[in-house]
Design an enzyme around this catalytic site. Structure first.
Site, PDB file in Angstrom:
ATOM      1  N   CYS B  50      -6.124  -2.553 -21.197  1.00  0.00           N
ATOM      2  CA  CYS B  50      -4.924  -2.137 -21.925  1.00  0.00           C
ATOM      3  C   CYS B  50      -4.006  -3.311 -22.195  1.00  0.00           C
ATOM      4  O   CYS B  50      -2.924  -3.139 -22.750  1.00  0.00           O
ATOM      5  CB  CYS B  50      -4.189  -1.045 -21.158  1.00  0.00           C
ATOM      6  N   CYS B  53      -2.390  -6.239 -17.757  1.00  0.00           N
ATOM      7  CA  CYS B  53      -2.487  -7.369 -16.828  1.00  0.00           C
ATOM      8  C   CYS B  53      -2.041  -8.659 -17.509  1.00  0.00           C
ATOM      9  O   CYS B  53      -1.355  -9.479 -16.903  1.00  0.00           O
ATOM     10  CB  CYS B  53      -3.911  -7.491 -16.283  1.00  0.00           C
ATOM     11  N   CYS B 147      -9.221  -2.541 -13.229  1.00  0.00           N
ATOM     12  CA  CYS B 147     -10.375  -2.169 -14.065  1.00  0.00           C
ATOM     13  C   CYS B 147     -11.519  -3.163 -13.871  1.00  0.00           C
ATOM     14  O   CYS B 147     -12.669  -2.770 -13.684  1.00  0.00           O
ATOM     15  CB  CYS B 147      -9.984  -2.108 -15.540  1.00  0.00           C
ATOM     16  N   CYS B 185      -2.866  -2.300 -10.936  1.00  0.00           N
ATOM     17  CA  CYS B 185      -2.792  -1.712 -12.290  1.00  0.00           C
ATOM     18  C   CYS B 185      -1.326  -1.514 -12.655  1.00  0.00           C
ATOM     19  O   CYS B 185      -0.740  -0.516 -12.340  1.00  0.00           O
ATOM     20  CB  CYS B 185      -3.533  -0.383 -12.351  1.00  0.00           C
ATOM     21  N   HIS B 222       1.819   0.702   3.413  1.00  0.00           N
ATOM     22  CA  HIS B 222       2.536   1.524   4.389  1.00  0.00           C
ATOM     23  C   HIS B 222       2.981   0.705   5.609  1.00  0.00           C
ATOM     24  O   HIS B 222       4.094   0.865   6.101  1.00  0.00           O
ATOM     25  CB  HIS B 222       1.617   2.669   4.828  1.00  0.00           C
ATOM     26  N   CYS B 225       6.027  -1.253   4.797  1.00  0.00           N
ATOM     27  CA  CYS B 225       7.014  -0.562   3.966  1.00  0.00           C
ATOM     28  C   CYS B 225       8.392  -0.600   4.605  1.00  0.00           C
ATOM     29  O   CYS B 225       8.539  -0.315   5.791  1.00  0.00           O
ATOM     30  CB  CYS B 225       6.587   0.889   3.745  1.00  0.00           C
ATOM     31  N   CYS B 245      11.032   8.551   3.398  1.00  0.00           N
ATOM     32  CA  CYS B 245       9.607   8.240   3.309  1.00  0.00           C
ATOM     33  C   CYS B 245       8.954   9.178   2.297  1.00  0.00           C
ATOM     34  O   CYS B 245       9.168  10.392   2.324  1.00  0.00           O
ATOM     35  CB  CYS B 245       8.949   8.414   4.674  1.00  0.00           C
ATOM     36  N   CYS B 251       2.524   9.718  -1.383  1.00  0.00           N
ATOM     37  CA  CYS B 251       2.519   8.251  -1.424  1.00  0.00           C
ATOM     38  C   CYS B 251       1.211   7.699  -0.858  1.00  0.00           C
ATOM     39  O   CYS B 251       0.768   8.085   0.220  1.00  0.00           O
ATOM     40  CB  CYS B 251       3.699   7.697  -0.620  1.00  0.00           C
ATOM     41  N   CYS B 260       2.988  -5.521  -2.023  1.00  0.00           N
ATOM     42  CA  CYS B 260       4.156  -5.096  -2.820  1.00  0.00           C
ATOM     43  C   CYS B 260       5.443  -4.942  -2.000  1.00  0.00           C
ATOM     44  O   CYS B 260       6.515  -5.306  -2.493  1.00  0.00           O
ATOM     45  CB  CYS B 260       3.876  -3.774  -3.534  1.00  0.00           C
ATOM     46  N   CYS B 272       7.911   0.021  -6.624  1.00  0.00           N
ATOM     47  CA  CYS B 272       7.815   1.467  -6.843  1.00  0.00           C
ATOM     48  C   CYS B 272       8.619   2.263  -5.813  1.00  0.00           C
ATOM     49  O   CYS B 272       9.479   3.074  -6.158  1.00  0.00           O
ATOM     50  CB  CYS B 272       6.349   1.895  -6.842  1.00  0.00           C
ATOM     51  N   CYS B 279       3.944   5.326  -4.098  1.00  0.00           N
ATOM     52  CA  CYS B 279       2.844   4.410  -4.432  1.00  0.00           C
ATOM     53  C   CYS B 279       1.672   5.269  -4.914  1.00  0.00           C
ATOM     54  O   CYS B 279       1.299   6.238  -4.257  1.00  0.00           O
ATOM     55  CB  CYS B 279       2.444   3.607  -3.191  1.00  0.00           C
ATOM     56  N   CYS B 282      -2.427   1.809  -7.004  1.00  0.00           N
ATOM     57  CA  CYS B 282      -3.023   1.202  -8.198  1.00  0.00           C
ATOM     58  C   CYS B 282      -3.896   0.003  -7.879  1.00  0.00           C
ATOM     59  O   CYS B 282      -4.668  -0.430  -8.722  1.00  0.00           O
ATOM     60  CB  CYS B 282      -1.950   0.869  -9.228  1.00  0.00           C
TER      61      CYS B 282
END
Lengths: 503, 309
Positions: B50, B53, B147, B185, B222, B225, B245, B251, B260, B272, B279, B282
């Site tokens: 798409c 990236c 992908c 993603c 997690h 987090c 949470c 999630c 992340c 996110c 989450c 992705c």
């Protein structure tokens, strides 16, 4: 003589154009979408709330437009009343995404068709960016590397701007635009969570409760983007236009204009929008009827029936279908070919007198260039329409931030009905975007997307009418038929997104 | 070239990643071509993709994309940025794939349509044909995003193209080139660019989970987090838009390996969970794979029951 100018670069995805050139004039053009994934089939049987996430992955350049169209469609299907904050955050996310996209489209995707990058070698000033770039290009050219100074060289043969000051200024802004587009995307990420592919957009609003920290950061970033649009993007565009005035008259599509309207002023998507929806006909502008959209597949690689309405759409790929030459379907409005995108959006709004600022900006720049409204249907007209959209959207976003109810939820509580259906329509940066969802037994029974580049880069329809881009290419004079920089300029002006077009 | 210190480092990485004893010969050959201190040339192709990236790679903060493609790598070809086009671009690709233009890494964004090769064509050949040509000459490949790394949404249940990851495509063709998988993603720009900086500075980074750089994908979302405390205190969000949470909204932080929570996105603006969005996994091999495993599970179950008419 037949020449395939594929892969066409500096656009999203996989596009080839099969041309026939006689006496340096393009006499035939076939737009060939070369990539298929089958999103509408992948979506079937899934949870409806997967849709605004999965459809964003149709396109990583304009994912937010898909999230918004999907949210509108689901809101329609669930009969949701979205809180004012929820719609404002949708707008803030989507609008900032448009701004980044216009800058990327002009500088990264189009400018190299006009600007002479080798002018950097003559730079003698002391700007750090430009000195670094010049020294890098010099080193590359002096090295024994194959293809030195890629991705900026090699390039197609043709006329480029012959003014060092303009070329070097535009190259500086090419680099700056890469920084500024990040700011627009940072602004949308404040509420969307990240860019590309936001996770906070839902039917019913956004999961974040906006506070003063979010809003002040957002405003500051949009102000910087707005400043760049006014002080650099528009002057650079006008300089390109002055160097290539013939492109106000080259690349005209031969159908109508269609726009679904963009950025509602109120929580209901049906409220007045910053850009009004409409379709041009010989009699004037008419309201849009989604039932008038049908997709033909005579020349598309599908064995499913042709001429279906959006809600009846089906998809059976047939990669070896004899008559077909593209993965793109051919959507038509009441059987007519349409161009969508910034020129359509601006023209449709102008003709209805919806937004006074749009009218004033069009009149101002048209007078400067000595053109009329009809010349928005051209290579430069599409570029100008994107710049005008950018000006209007930036001011709208700043005004929207003043309407946010700080510290209040931006999300309505909702239940997904066992069955239902809904349409959602908006404008992606590159034009009219329609989503349709049908839910049965709590699952997606049918999902259909009719996407901007599906219109613009469509192949011929069942009545052999060409698509908008195909019609815009025919008749164009090309100096070097094997390379066709002129055709590339026309293609880029449509800002094609092939991942969107086929999905 | 490799000095002894870096060679030992490489050997250690490889024993962790593949097991040195049965390292396939193509990978051995590829490793000889990775020379730290030499800027890698990238030939960037797109499959069932798409472009998210690629757009994400342009969002890199420090260093930014311009520095990355001038100082740390040479971007020989990228469909979105290259001035070259059409036949001229195909000639360029052809020169690299034929081994006439020097060493290079292939970067692929997007999945490969294994059972329907016509579903992805670049110029005069299918993507599959291009990839097979490249396999003979490339130093290695970087699978950019979910992908290319795992198949992603194009390979989700019910897909019609038989989409697979780059690694699986090569395996099906009895090829075992060196592949670095960088899922996401979209992918986080740092994960790709800093892997490349690592290649320049030190050679191949340590790979885990079948090919992912350990430095980014070692721990679960997690576990790092900032809302882990909410999880322990059982302070759960129960409907979309709630704070706390997000586990009970579905999630996927507990199932997803990525950094992340500490790296954040878009120049460190947020991420996110920071905007109360669960989450969706992705970067996970199972991202979006199954129709009956929706992103927002608990939420959708409860509303579905409530929504019965």
């Amino acid at each position: 003589m037949r020449v395939n100018i594929g892969p066409v670069t500096r656009l999203e995805g996989h596009l080839s154009i099969h041309t026939t050139v006689e006496n340096n004039i393009i006499t035939e053009a076939k737009s060939v979408g070369e990539m298929f994934r089958g999103f509408e089939v992948i979506l079937r049987g899934r949870d409806p709330l997967d849709a605004q996430q999965i459809t964003q992955r149709i396109c990583g350049v304009c994912p937010y437009a898909h999230a918004i169209a999907s949210s509108y469609a689901q809101e329609n299907a669930y009969s949701l009343q979205v809180p004012a904050n929820g719609r404002i955050l949708h707008n803030l996310i989507q609008g900032a995404n448009h701004l980044y996209d216009y800058l990327l489209q002009f500088y990264q995707l189009s400018a190299l068709d006009f600007i002479d990058v080798t002018a950097i070698l003559k730079y003698s000033g002391n700007d750090t960016d430009l000195v670094t770039l010049r020294n890098w290009v010099k080193r590359e050219l002096a090295s024994d590397k194959h293809f030195p100074a890629a991705p900026f060289l090699p390039r197609l043969s043709g006329k480029y701007i012959n003014n060092d000051e303009i070329n070097i200024g535009a190259l500086k802004h090419y680099i700056e635009a890469l920084e500024i587009q990040k700011k627009a995307n940072r602004a949308s990420a404040i509420f969307g969570g990240k860019f590309p592919h936001a996770t906070a957009i839902f039917p019913g609003g956004c999961t974040l409760e906006p506070n003063i920290d979010h809003i002040s950061t957002y405003r500051s970033l949009i102000m910087e983007v707005r400043d760049f649009i006014h002080k650099k993007y528009i002057p650079d565009l006008l300089a390109v236009a002055a160097g290539f005035p013939e492109y106000w008259h080259i690349g005209q599509s031969k159908g109508g204009f269609l726009s679904y309207g963009l950025l509602p002023f109120g929580p209901d998507p049906a409220s007045k929008r910053l850009f009004a929806a409409g379709v041009t006909t010989p009699a004037g502008v008419e309201p849009v009827d989604f039932e008038a959209v049908k997709e033909d597949v005579k020349y598309s690689r599908y064995s499913s029936p042709s001429g279906l309405k959006v809600r009846d759409g089906t998809l059976t790929p047939a990669p070896h279908k004899k008559s077909a030459y593209s993965w793109i379907k051919a959507p038509r409005y009441q059987g007519k070919m349409m161009e969508v995108g910034a020129a359509a959006r601006v023209t449709v709004d102008y003709l209805q007198g919806n937004n006074q600022t749009i009218k004033e900006l069009v009149n101002k720049f048209a007078a400067k260039a000595g053109i009329g409204l009809e010349n928005l249907n051209s290579v430069l007209g599409r570029h100008l329409s994107r710049a005008i959209s950018g000006v209007v959207i930036a001011d709208f976003l700043l005004a929207e931030t003043e309407k946010v109810d700080l510290g209040s939820r931006a999300m309505v509580d909702f239940q997904i009905p066992a069955s239902g259906e809904g349409f959602g329509a908006t404008e992606a940066s590159r034009g009219a975007l329609l989503h349709y969802i049908k839910i049965k037994n709590h699952k997606i029974d049918k999902y259909e997307c009719v996407v901007p580049t599906t219109w613009n880069c469509s192949p011929r329809d069942d009545r052999d009418q060409p698509g908008a881009l195909e019609s815009a290419l025919v008749g164009t004079r090309v100096e070097n038929p094997r390379e066709q920089i002129e055709a590339n300029r026309i293609i880029h002006s449509f800002d094609p997104c092939l991942a969107c077009a086929v999905h | 070239m490799l000095d002894r210190r870096n060679f030992l480092k490489l050997a250690a990485c490889l024993s962790a990643a593949f097991g040195v004893a049965d390292l396939p010969e193509p990978v051995r050959a590829a490793l000889k071509k990775i020379a730290p201190d030499k800027v890698p040339t990238l030939v960037y192709l797109q499959g069932l993709a798409c472009t998210g990236c690629s757009i994400s790679l342009l969002q890199a903060q420090s260093p930014g994309a311009v520095t990355m493609i001038t100082e740390y790598s040479k971007l020989a070809f990228h469909s979105d940025l290259s001035a070259t086009s059409g036949q001229q671009a195909l000639n360029l690709l052809g020169d690299y794939f034929a081994g006439r233009a020097g060493d290079y890494f292939l970067a692929l964004e997007g999945a490969v349509p294994l059972s329907m090769p016509e579903a992805c064509v670049i110029g005069d050949k299918t993507l599959a044909e291009h990839l097979l040509s490249a396999a003979r000459t490339m130093s290695g490949a970087i699978a950019v995003g979910t992908c290319a790394s795992h198949g992603g949404i194009p390979a989700a249940e019910g897909n019609l193209t038989g989409a697979v990851s780059l690694k699986e495509f090569y395996q099906k063709n009895q090829l075992q080139p060196l592949i670095i998988n960088i899922p996401g993603c979209s992918v986080h720009p740092d994960w790709v660019w800093k892997t490349i900086i690592y290649l320049v500075r030190a050679g191949l980074p340590e790979l885990i989970n079948g090919g992912e750089p350990k430095m980014f994908f070692e721990r679960k979302v997690h576990d790092n987090c900032p809302r882990y405390h909410d999880f322990q205190q059982e302070n759960f969000a129960l409907k979309l838009g709630d704070k706390g949470c997000l586990f009970k909204l579905g999630c996927l932080g507990p199932d997803t390996y990525a950094d992340c929570p500490s790296r954040w996105w878009n120049g460190g603006q947020t991420w996110c969970v920071g905007v109360n969005a669960p989450c969706i996994g992705c970067a996970s091999p199972m991202f979006a794979a199954k129709k009956d495993f929706p992103f927002y599970r608990h939420f959708s179950q409860s509303v579905n029951q409530g929504g019965e008419k």
